[in-house]
Write a protein that holds these residues in place. Structure first.
Motif, short mmCIF file in Angstrom:
data_model
loop_
_atom_site.label_atom_id
_atom_site.label_comp_id
_atom_site.label_asym_id
_atom_site.label_seq_id
_atom_site.Cartn_x
_atom_site.Cartn_y
_atom_site.Cartn_z
N PHE A 187 34.78 83.54 69.17
CA PHE A 187 34.20 82.20 69.12
C PHE A 187 33.76 81.86 67.70
O PHE A 187 34.13 80.81 67.17
N PHE A 188 32.97 82.72 67.09
CA PHE A 188 32.49 82.41 65.74
C PHE A 188 33.58 82.52 64.71
O PHE A 188 33.55 81.82 63.69
N THR A 189 34.57 83.37 64.94
CA THR A 189 35.70 83.43 64.03
C THR A 189 36.48 82.12 64.03
O THR A 189 36.80 81.56 62.99
N LEU A 190 36.77 81.62 65.22
CA LEU A 190 37.49 80.36 65.35
C LEU A 190 36.65 79.17 64.88
O LEU A 190 37.17 78.25 64.24
N ALA A 191 35.36 79.20 65.18
CA ALA A 191 34.49 78.12 64.72
C ALA A 191 34.39 78.11 63.21
O ALA A 191 34.43 77.05 62.58
N GLY A 192 34.30 79.28 62.60
CA GLY A 192 34.26 79.35 61.14
C GLY A 192 35.58 78.97 60.51
O GLY A 192 35.61 78.35 59.44
N ALA A 193 36.69 79.31 61.16
CA ALA A 193 38.00 78.97 60.61
C ALA A 193 38.26 77.47 60.67
O ALA A 193 39.04 76.95 59.87
N SER A 194 37.61 76.77 61.60
CA SER A 194 37.85 75.34 61.72
C SER A 194 36.98 74.51 60.80
O SER A 194 37.17 73.31 60.69
N LEU A 195 36.01 75.13 60.10
CA LEU A 195 35.18 74.39 59.15
C LEU A 195 35.99 74.00 57.92
O LEU A 195 36.85 74.74 57.47
N GLN A 196 35.68 72.85 57.37
CA GLN A 196 36.40 72.40 56.18
C GLN A 196 35.45 72.23 55.02
O GLN A 196 34.37 71.82 55.09
#
Length: 122
Positions: A113-122
């Motif tokens: 969850f946090f990996t994907l959430a962090g990867a989606s930050l711009q």
């Protein structure tokens, strides 16, 4: 008659020995405890999977509600999950079992969850 002092040896195998105030479990009782702990761990894992599946399905239903209702019903998927988790978590009789069940899955869910959430930050 004290446990372990009967003429029937099966009685002492099930109960262990009482020496003063020290209880020494027998191999059979230790094996029974280990079997019960394994069974409890499996049930906790299954209960956790069921709760996660319930939350995932509430997210999916909320996401698809506008399509199914011709845009008459719109639901926020995150809010639907929040409501579902509040309903699950506010039952005081089940809260301990719920926390134990979800605690088993926390690491598995939070890392992606946090990996994907962090990867989606711009």
């Amino acid at each position: 008659e004290w446990p372990g002092t009967s003429k029937d040896s099966s009685d002492s195998d099930e109960n262990g020995w009482v020496v003063g105030k020290l209880y020494i479990p027998s191999a059979t009782s230790v094996a029974n405890l280990e079997a019960q702990e394994r069974k409890r761990a499996v049930l906790d894992a299954l209960r956790g999977i069921l709760v996660l599946a319930t939350l995932a399905s509430s997210f999916w239903i909320a996401d698809k509600a506008p399509i199914w209702s011709n845009e008459m019903i719109e639901m926020e998927p995150l809010l639907a999950c929040t409501v579902a988790s509040c309903l699950c978590g506010h039952d005081s009789e089940r809260r301990g079992a719920l926390m134990q069940s979800l605690g088993m899955w926390t690491r598995i869910v939070l890392l992606p969850f946090f990996t994907l959430a962090g990867a989606s930050l711009q």
